[in-house]
Scaffold this motif. Structure first.
Motif, mmCIF file in Angstrom:
data_model
loop_
_atom_site.group_PDB
_atom_site.id
_atom_site.type_symbol
_atom_site.label_atom_id
_atom_site.label_comp_id
_atom_site.label_asym_id
_atom_site.label_seq_id
_atom_site.Cartn_x
_atom_site.Cartn_y
_atom_site.Cartn_z
ATOM 1 N N ALA A 233 7.611 -7.310 -9.204
ATOM 2 C CA ALA A 233 6.715 -6.618 -10.130
ATOM 3 C C ALA A 233 5.607 -7.554 -10.605
ATOM 4 N N TRP A 234 6.021 -8.795 -10.900
ATOM 5 C CA TRP A 234 5.079 -9.799 -11.374
ATOM 6 C C TRP A 234 4.066 -10.121 -10.276
ATOM 7 N N LEU A 235 4.596 -10.338 -9.053
ATOM 8 C CA LEU A 235 3.765 -10.701 -7.901
ATOM 9 C C LEU A 235 2.703 -9.638 -7.641
ATOM 10 N N PHE A 236 3.105 -8.383 -7.659
ATOM 11 C CA PHE A 236 2.170 -7.298 -7.355
ATOM 12 C C PHE A 236 1.603 -6.675 -8.624
ATOM 13 N N ASN A 237 1.860 -7.328 -9.757
ATOM 14 C CA ASN A 237 1.349 -6.857 -11.052
ATOM 15 C C ASN A 237 1.684 -5.368 -11.281
ATOM 16 N N SER A 238 2.883 -5.001 -10.898
ATOM 17 C CA SER A 238 3.367 -3.612 -10.993
ATOM 18 C C SER A 238 2.421 -2.610 -10.330
ATOM 19 N N ASP B 41 7.989 -1.013 -15.015
ATOM 20 C CA ASP B 41 7.114 0.154 -14.850
ATOM 21 C C ASP B 41 7.113 0.724 -13.440
ATOM 22 N N LEU B 42 8.272 0.767 -12.831
ATOM 23 C CA LEU B 42 8.354 1.435 -11.530
ATOM 24 C C LEU B 42 8.271 2.935 -11.781
ATOM 25 N N THR B 43 7.331 3.575 -11.077
ATOM 26 C CA THR B 43 7.193 5.016 -11.245
ATOM 27 C C THR B 43 8.255 5.702 -10.395
ATOM 28 N N LEU B 44 9.040 6.530 -11.054
ATOM 29 C CA LEU B 44 10.114 7.220 -10.355
ATOM 30 C C LEU B 44 9.818 8.706 -10.463
ATOM 31 N N ALA B 45 9.334 9.282 -9.347
ATOM 32 C CA ALA B 45 8.985 10.704 -9.388
ATOM 33 C C ALA B 45 10.234 11.571 -9.353
ATOM 34 N N GLY B 46 11.275 11.083 -8.691
ATOM 35 C CA GLY B 46 12.502 11.878 -8.563
ATOM 36 C C GLY B 46 13.508 11.550 -9.651
ATOM 37 N N SER B 47 14.739 12.051 -9.476
ATOM 38 C CA SER B 47 15.744 11.877 -10.519
ATOM 39 C C SER B 47 16.413 10.506 -10.431
#
Lengths: 244, 243
Positions: B39-44, B122-128
């Protein structure tokens, strides 16, 4: 001599090959029920292979091994026959009690049986210690406690006294004798001849050959010697003298 | 009342793990640390949104593969497996015991990793999230089942560790993370479609992307089929009699 007694183990024509070594090539042997039989011989003589064949762990090339009237390794024998290997087969990272309790659970035995066998081998005070933190003698006794679970009819112990001090060895042999008096058949291997005198019956092995199936008194009487070690060597020399 | 053999075995395996606090700490914390690193590497950013779900599938899979390989190998070399074979223990009792213990552990591990990824990174999780957890546990079981089977071919713990680059790394490289599978050279595409973990990644990625239905069920059923297959093969590697 043993003919009148019932056999716990009957071996006919056993042939076992391990790798390139032919360990047994047609071994015949009877082991009497309700007695303490010592399996004596030098390292590499086939003691472990013989015990593994009786438990049903060894792949054999031929012959019949009958244990308590059933073929060795039959499922119904797994409640009646127990085996403690030379390397003990314990979970070193579990407590003494957890080790014993696990083997009790898989045999469907209650917690009271766990306490009984731990007390029987004198480990009640160490029950909560990790197996790898107890002394060498105590470690071996955990394995023995597991072999006592469920009051088996036949107990096989591979070199249970190796590396133990003389006092502890004497204690264990006393315990084996008590079990045999209660009707349990014990087969105990050892490479130390002075332990032979503690047995009811003796099976002397050398290089996969049966040197003698006798009793401690019979061994001494036959050779006319007072020392079991000397008597064993004498029998080996005689056997070699007969061979071409 | 007697404890079923598989439950006794699962409890025993978990007790062994519990007595090894450092391993527990590593298993529980490391997935989150490495997800945080991504996350840090890709700046989320967008790349993290692509890699993040895969990492959530990866850790239960590879950690359970390693842990299972080593524990079963230890069971073989310490003589405990041989001892079990002389008792009324059934093979299914051993294998289901391991599977149960590691599945329970995987639930905890995955739950922490998923919560960390979603709420901290802050990973976006569209599913359940529940579906993602179930899939992560299926991936953990895949690692366990493969470890049970493949560890039979290792004689030492060093060899078992070498099975990681041999069997696991190719599945990660060809799993569709670095390149979509249908853009791969034909031979690699076929290989990728034969690898079980490809489906482990696909399912988790689809859930994260908000897909549902057959897009999730198909890879899930494939993973389950591989788990069953490896468990059956694994039970064949537990003979009562040996040389």
């Amino acid at each position: 001599m043993l003919g009148a007694m019932t056999s716990a183990v009957t071996i006919r024509g056993l042939r076992v090959r391990r790798g390139r070594v032919q360990v047994f090539d047609g071994l015949d042997l009877d082991i009497a029920a309700g007695r303490l039989t010592g399996l004596i011989g030098p390292s590499g003589c086939g003691k472990t292979t013989l015990i593994r064949s009786i438990v049903g762990l060894q792949i054999v090339q031929g012959g019949d091994v009958t244990v308590l009237g059933r073929p060795a390794g039959a499922p119904e024998l797994r409640h009646r026959v127990t085996y403690s290997a030379q390397n003990d087969g314990l979970y070193r990272d579990l407590s003494v009690r957890d080790n014993v309790a696990y083997f009790a659970q898989i045999a469907g035995l209650p917690g009271s049986e766990v306490d009984r066998v731990i007390a029987a081998v004198g480990l009640a005070g160490q029950a909560k210690q990790r197996a790898d933190s107890v002394s060498g003698g105590q470690f071996r006794r955990i394995s023995l406690a597991i072999a006592l679970l469920g009051r088996p009819d036949l107990i096989l112990l591979d070199e249970p006294t190796v590396g133990l001090d003389p006092v502890l060895r004497a204690d264990l042999w006393d315990m084996f004798a008590r079990l045999a008096r209660d009707g349990v058949t014990l087969i105990v291997s050892s490479h130390v001849m002075d332990e032979a005198s503690r047995c009811d019956d003796l099976v002397l092995l050398r290089e996969g050959q049966l040197v003698a199936a006798t009793t401690p008194a019979g061994l001494l009487a036959e050779t006319g010697l007072a020392d079991a070690d000397q008597a064993f060597l004498e029998l080996i020399h005689r056997a070699e003298g007969v061979q071409p | 009342m007697t404890t079923p053999q598989f439950a006794a075995t699962a409890a025993r395996v978990l007790k062994q793990l519990r007595n090894d606090r450092r391993t527990i700490a590593l298993l529980v914390v490391m997935p989150s640390v490495l997800i945080g690193l991504f996350a840090w590497l890709f700046n989320s950013g967008q790349m993290f949104q692509r890699v993040g779900p895969v990492v959530l599938a990866l850790f239960p899979f590879l950690m359970m593969f390693l842990v299972t390989s080593i524990t079963t190998l230890r069971e073989r070399t310490s003589g405990t497996l041989e001892r079990l074979m002389t008792t009324p223990m059934t093979k299914s009792g051993i294998i289901l015991g391991y599977a149960t213990a590691f599945a329970l552990f995987a639930v905890v591990q995955s739950l922490i990793a998923v919560l960390f990824a979603v709420y901290v990174c802050d990973l976006t999780l569209a599913g359940s999230m529940a579906a993602l957890l179930v899939f992560a546990v299926a991936d953990a079981l895949l690692g366990t089942a493969m470890g049970l089977f493949l560890s039979a071919f290792a004689r030492t713990e060093f060899q078992a560790i070498q099975f990681f680059p041999l069997f696991i790394v190719p599945q990660i490289i060809l799993g569709g993370v670095f390149m979509p599978i249908d853009q791969m050279p034909r031979v690699l595409e076929i290989l990728a479609r034969c690898f079980p973990f490809t489906y482990g990644i696909e399912g988790v990625a689809n859930i994260a992307a908000g897909l549902g239905g057959w897009d999730v069920w198909r890879p899930f059923l494939v993973v389950v089929a591989f788990v069953v297959g490896f468990i059956v093969l694994g039970s064949l590697t537990l003979p009562r009699r040996t040389r």
